[in-house]
Scaffold this active site. Sequence first.
Site, mmCIF file in Angstrom:
data_model
loop_
_atom_site.group_PDB
_atom_site.id
_atom_site.type_symbol
_atom_site.label_atom_id
_atom_site.label_comp_id
_atom_site.label_asym_id
_atom_site.label_seq_id
_atom_site.Cartn_x
_atom_site.Cartn_y
_atom_site.Cartn_z
ATOM 1 N N ASP A 327 4.142 -13.955 23.177
ATOM 2 C CA ASP A 327 3.999 -13.894 24.627
ATOM 3 C C ASP A 327 2.989 -14.968 25.033
ATOM 4 O O ASP A 327 2.175 -15.408 24.214
ATOM 5 C CB ASP A 327 3.488 -12.504 25.023
ATOM 6 C CG ASP A 327 3.486 -12.308 26.527
ATOM 7 O OD1 ASP A 327 4.217 -13.021 27.226
ATOM 8 O OD2 ASP A 327 2.733 -11.432 26.996
ATOM 9 N N ASN A 703 -9.243 -5.617 -22.639
ATOM 10 C CA ASN A 703 -8.390 -5.281 -21.490
ATOM 11 C C ASN A 703 -9.158 -4.699 -20.316
ATOM 12 O O ASN A 703 -8.834 -4.961 -19.163
ATOM 13 C CB ASN A 703 -7.293 -4.294 -21.910
ATOM 14 C CG ASN A 703 -6.236 -4.941 -22.775
ATOM 15 O OD1 ASN A 703 -6.261 -6.159 -22.989
ATOM 16 N ND2 ASN A 703 -5.307 -4.153 -23.292
#
Length: 862
Positions: A327, A703
């Site tokens: 807009d 990990n």
Amino acid sequence: MYYNKDSETIIKELSSNAINGLDESTVTKHQAQYGLNQLQGEKKQSIIVKFLLQFKDPLIILLLLAAVISIVVDPNEWVDSLIILIVVIINAVLGVYQENNAEKSLEALKKLSSPSAKVIRNGERINIPSEELTVGDIAIIEAGDYIPSDGRIIEAYNLQIDESSLTGESVPVNKTAEVINEESVSLGDMQNMAFSGTVCTYGRGRMIITSVGMNNEIGKIARMLDENKEESTPLQKKMAQISKTIGILCIVICVVVFGLEYLGGETVLEAFKTAVALAVAAIPEGLATVVTIVLSIGVTKMVKNNAIIRKLPAVETLGSANVVCSDKTGTLTQNKMTVTKTYLKDEGIKDFGEDNNDKVKEMLRYFTLCSDAELKIVNNETVLFGDPTETAMVNASYLLGETKEELYQKYHRTKELAFDSVRKMMTVFYKTDEGIFSITKGAPDEIFHRSLNITSQDYAAYESMANEALRVLAVGIRKWEDFPLNFESEEIENNLTFIGLIGMIDPPRPEVKSAIKEAKDGGIRTVMITGDHITTAKAIATDLGIIEDGMKAITGKELDEMSDDELYKEIDRIGVYARVSPEHKVRIVEMWKKKGAVVAMTGDGVNDSPALKTANIGCAMGITGTDVSKSAADMILTDDNFATIIKAVKEGRGIYENIKKDVQFLLSSNIGEVITIFVASLIGVFGMSVGVPLEPVHLLWVNLITDSLPAFALGMEKVDEDIMKKKPRPKDESFFANGLGFKIAWQGIMIGTLTLISYLIGNSYSHEVGQSMAFVTLSVSQLLHAFNIKSNRSILNKSVFDNKYLWMALGVGLILQSSIMYIPFLSDIFNLVSLDFVHIMTALGLAAMVIVIVEISKVFTK
């Protein structure tokens, strides 16, 4: 019930006042008596339930299974199993902590985007959170508002409310303030009542709140307003699929390795230990947590940048957006309309402020009277309330010495026909000592063909003002002997006497032009969709760079005349759509999507909701947006600024890139671990048993510690400065596209090979030295490899220092690594030995090779 009582009686019963509303003491008293205006939420999961749910991941189950079988097979190896159990529990605790934080963040975001209520308290109109509403409050209702609580309507002007969510009736109900003289009336027939959760679609009015919270009709039937259920994002689904695939491969490889070890002459027990080690190596324990945290960090960053993400998939979709339908008013421009030109039939066009005579003052008086805006002086500052176009009129009258309050002492407003986007007009009726007259203001082309005194000079003046990119409004009046019986547009908005025009300008936001250029550089097309005149829209679009050579602007009427095939062919050349209706917006978005575009759409009104839902990313305005548009949107712009959309797209691309970096980092590490153990087992098949290079406890440490720390740091990586110079990624692009899968594979092989070399060198001295060297090489190579993944460009420049979290991860990782190597108690738990200078430098040198190898590869892959 209150429908069969008159408003005066109800106001008195509820200790309120029709003009001034409640005072503070009554508000406090009523809130204590009736409670807050809230529905009871779903029962939250207990901490224990949340904790247990952390173990539902197939990979975690596989890890626990390996730990249990390991201790059953060989009770003497209980340390490894215990550490696996401890790590999994710590991971679960962190998961619960993160989940609780996410819930708190979500609640905070819901408060930011929750509906508000407009009420009158102590004689002042104020906005409050709807939950603070209480019985007796006088609430103001306007088109686009959610009704915040149940109440009796005391004033209605063409008021229509959509009650489909409550009654199932699809047609909006005409509301009135009149008493219903019946004892028993169904909800759908209570035309003088308004109910929580329904939507005002037309007109305006006022109501007195008669109940709140669970005492509302919607509360009685236990209907929850919030329909936003927790959902998995496409990325999370991809991560789940990756985990599932890894789990299946893990089982297969473990069986293969067990067989290889057994065939190589190892005992069943030793072969099983190797298989368990491989299971731990293959499972990326920290992947799900890292992805969740990176997404959370990204959403938090966006909030700070004025973008509230209501639906998580929008974060990922933003990175693919290649068309933004915006807009004009308030988004591309400042939404600060200012009257700069006036036109009267006998005086022509003049600059406002140049010669403001009585005739100009009279014309502005008509405009002001035909508006709902208000002007107040607060702390010696002018504060405007209402639509920006109307506030400009009211402010212009104020500058000429007239206020609305003063005008209302002479002019008594009686009836009105509210503005809507189809008629593009608004009409009000006033009764004065001179009689009854109506004022109609609106789009000049609409007013002109309904007026009796229009000349070619008027059209020329309108065209001249519009060519200057001004928003032009016209006003006309009509005198009446009595109020019309048929209060319809065709009856009352005709036979007008045209008075004049005013021209207003809403200047572009200073940052928008550069944002549009940045979007264009990033392959994002900006399209302006506005209700303004085509000349005004085209002038502003040209100034902002939306329209360039070979492009055009069209009106809603021209769009109606185009077939779908014609629009499909022409849509790439259309930069501006002017004088459009909400239906046009949906058609434009659908056509772009048909062409394969990922569309972001801005909107603020209730009628914008269909287009916001149709778009891939609906962006509602946080300041001027209605509650309905916000609920339909994926993202809320708290500053109503186009530049915020482009910032959000940039951030969305950055988040996706950071997650890809994390996946590349973690999976390459896991592949490296698998390669190390698998190749060592393969060597054993050929009669050269070399043992297991790494134990499960070593792999868990890598990990969950030396991998997770850099992974979190990579998730904090700043958005690449060049990211908006790249084209958007295709929405259906594979996560491992553009060579990512190949990179993960070869970098995993590289890490595995270097680790295995380190192990074989140390193993020639002793198995313990070999394992310790392999452990150091694997851990440190991962800490250093994070710097490789930081950027596709060489790290040998100053940008290597711009992520302090990555350096902190490196520092903390090295300290922790040294601790478990050289502190006796810890080295015993991890079955490590202290390495001499030659061995430690050899292990570190091999680890550093990841930098050298990847840097060489970057030279050849530029």
